[in-house]
Scaffold this active site. Structure first.
Site, mmCIF file in Angstrom:
data_model
loop_
_atom_site.group_PDB
_atom_site.id
_atom_site.type_symbol
_atom_site.label_atom_id
_atom_site.label_comp_id
_atom_site.label_asym_id
_atom_site.label_seq_id
_atom_site.Cartn_x
_atom_site.Cartn_y
_atom_site.Cartn_z
ATOM 1 N N ASP A 93 0.827 -1.211 0.000
ATOM 2 C CA ASP A 93 0.000 0.000 0.000
ATOM 3 C C ASP A 93 0.861 1.261 0.000
ATOM 4 O O ASP A 93 2.031 1.240 0.373
ATOM 5 C CB ASP A 93 -0.922 0.031 1.227
ATOM 6 C CG ASP A 93 -0.141 0.074 2.535
ATOM 7 O OD1 ASP A 93 0.721 -0.798 2.737
ATOM 8 O OD2 ASP A 93 -0.370 0.997 3.344
ATOM 9 N N ASP A 154 7.906 4.310 -1.391
ATOM 10 C CA ASP A 154 7.444 3.791 -0.099
ATOM 11 C C ASP A 154 6.163 3.028 -0.347
ATOM 12 O O ASP A 154 5.099 3.611 -0.380
ATOM 13 C CB ASP A 154 7.243 4.964 0.858
ATOM 14 C CG ASP A 154 6.759 4.530 2.219
ATOM 15 O OD1 ASP A 154 6.746 3.320 2.483
ATOM 16 O OD2 ASP A 154 6.385 5.404 3.021
ATOM 17 N N GLU A 188 -0.017 -0.903 5.644
ATOM 18 C CA GLU A 188 1.007 -0.452 6.583
ATOM 19 C C GLU A 188 0.845 1.032 6.879
ATOM 20 O O GLU A 188 0.993 1.486 8.016
ATOM 21 C CB GLU A 188 2.398 -0.727 6.007
ATOM 22 C CG GLU A 188 3.539 -0.593 7.019
ATOM 23 C CD GLU A 188 4.093 0.818 7.153
ATOM 24 O OE1 GLU A 188 4.819 1.070 8.133
ATOM 25 O OE2 GLU A 188 3.794 1.691 6.318
ATOM 26 N N GLU A 189 0.529 1.801 5.839
ATOM 27 C CA GLU A 189 0.481 3.270 6.000
ATOM 28 C C GLU A 189 -0.693 3.732 6.863
ATOM 29 O O GLU A 189 -0.695 4.862 7.332
ATOM 30 C CB GLU A 189 0.398 3.950 4.621
ATOM 31 C CG GLU A 189 1.601 3.694 3.725
ATOM 32 C CD GLU A 189 2.875 4.381 4.203
ATOM 33 O OE1 GLU A 189 2.841 5.072 5.233
ATOM 34 O OE2 GLU A 189 3.903 4.204 3.528
ATOM 35 N N ASP A 211 11.853 -1.047 4.208
ATOM 36 C CA ASP A 211 10.891 0.063 4.268
ATOM 37 C C ASP A 211 11.578 1.315 4.820
ATOM 38 O O ASP A 211 10.924 2.204 5.342
ATOM 39 C CB ASP A 211 9.700 -0.350 5.150
ATOM 40 C CG ASP A 211 8.499 0.546 4.983
ATOM 41 O OD1 ASP A 211 8.473 1.330 4.013
ATOM 42 O OD2 ASP A 211 7.588 0.466 5.827
HETATM 43 ZN ZN LIG Z 1 6.585 2.413 4.181
#
Ligand SMILES: [Zn+2]
Length: 423
Positions: A93, A154, A188-189, A211
């Protein structure tokens, strides 16, 4: 024409083409998550990339390629020797904070050092005078968006690097390697990357998230984090007849925010290891107002003190206006992973050695945030965070160096080798 910057090592050079090709392909897929969604994944479009990766992992003939019931892609590459299984984790994501659909990546080959004006919005300029990391990369192949969207390095840089490294390892069975476990998570975000993550079925003994950011960085410390909701109840009365009766929760909430320290303990006044309390949302009316805070510190005891401060300031509201009611709810989010990682020093030593073998000077770093690895480390899977070569995350000026991404992919290959060697 600037001379093209060299790669960190022959292995990095060999991997660069595959990393870039994958990266350009993955960033074009819109995988933005949604905050405050109940469902998992928070958006279906994330799974478009997950499904593509499932297909590619099967083509590489990895074992046990599956989409788990918590929406992660899992896969295994057997080791050539008996060694601890090494987990490699990245998230599909991207942040919901910046437009993330229709990404048009641009490769500025052998960048000559001039300010990069992004063609979709000429107000968006990557000026090396402001960006020291960029200024140090004259001659690199720099990837940006067109300035209207984020790039998505990212964490698609992390995904491309893991995929290129695993593809290389699968093509080179003669090279000793530890067993590899791959995981690509969702959301994750929005703070839910490690939610329901089944550490046991993942089957790794140690793991690394790909990451991070700057070349050579290994992050072994995260914040410890809590969220705090302060609910203030006043007493609402028609303003025409309010004299002596109205207790205005709006004013009490404003006073609470005003009572926070001004020159310290906030994100805008702190750096490095300094923690903070941060009011990030305020809502309500005269009857009831809610202020949401996050509290962060690398030191658990200091985090407790920050929480005590919020309790004290909330008590002060009632002391000044006894007719008001104030409620403070604290929710612990994640813990600094450092103590868990310290229990297994080889996790850090192996990564530092792999970075060196990839031709890069390693650097131990701390992150002023959390990672999926913080949650996994607390669950018994020590998981520091490796660099990916992406920069200026969560902005339309996000960029990544192909040379640095290739060095990250080479680091992963070397990591598999280091862990195959006797401790
Ligand atoms: Zn990240």
């Amino acid at each position: 024409m600037a001379a093209r910057a060299p790669f960190a090592s022959p292995l990095a050079e060999e991997l660069a083409g595959d990393v870039l090709e994958r990266f350009l392909r993955y960033v074009r897929i819109d995988t933005q998550g949604a905050p405050r969604a109940r469902r998992r994944p928070s958006t279906d479009k994330q799974l478009e990339l997950s499904r593509l990766l499932l297909g590619e992992l099967r083509e590489l003939e990895l074992d046990e390629v599956e989409l788990t019931d918590f929406a992660a892609v899992f896969a295994r590459l057997p080791g050539t020797v008996d060694a601890p299984a090494v987990g490699l984790i990245a998230h599909v994501d991207t942040t919901p904070d910046v437009p993330g659909g229709g990404v048009e990546p641009i490769v500025h080959e052998a960048w000559e050092g001039e300010p990069i004006v992004l063609p979709g919005d000429d107000h968006q300029v990557l000026d090396p005078a402001d960006l020291t990391e960029l200024a140090a990369r004259v001659g690199h192949d720099i990837v940006t968006s067109d300035g209207t969207t984020l790039l998505g390095a990212d964490d698609k840089a992390g995904i491309a690097e893991i995929m290129a490294a695993v593809a290389y390892l699968a093509r080179h069975p003669e090279r000793p390697r530890a067993p590899i476990r791959v995981a690509f998570t969702v959301d994750e975000e929005v703070g839910r990357g490690a939610e329901d993550f089944d550490v046991a079925s993942f089957g790794a003994d140690v793991a690394y998230t790909l990451d991070g950011s700057g070349l050579g960085d290994l992050e072994v410390e995260t914040f410890s984090a809590a969220s705090v909701r302060v609910t203030i109840r006043g007493h609402s009365v028609h303003p025409g007849t309010a004299k002596g009766k109205l207790v205005n929760a709006v004013k009490l909430a404003a006073a609470l925010v005003e009572s926070l320290p001004r020159d310290r303990l906030s994100p805008e006044t702190t750096e490095e290891r300094e923690g903070y309390v941060h009011p990030h949302r305020i809502a309500g009316g005269t009857e009831e107002a809610v202020v949401d805070f996050i509290a962060r510190d690398h030191d658990d005891a200091a985090l407790e003190r920050h929480l005590e401060l919020l309790h004290d300031l909330a008590d002060e509201v009632v002391r000044k206006e006894p007719r008001a009611r104030v409620e403070v709810e604290v929710r612990q989010s994640y813990r600094n992973m450092r103590p868990y990682i310290d229990e297994n020093p080889r996790v850090v030593e192996a990564a530092l050695e792999a970075i060196r073998r990839a031709g890069v000077e390693p650097r131990l770093a701390i992150t002023r945030g959390g990672t999926d690895g913080a949650v996994l480390s607390a669950q018994g899977l020590p998981t520091p965070n490796l660099f990916t070569g992406g920069q200026e995350y969560h902005s339309v000026r996000e960029w990544a160096s192909v040379q640095d991404m290739a060095a990250a992919a080479a680091t992963i290959v070397e990591l598999a080798t280091v862990w195959a060697e006797p401790a």
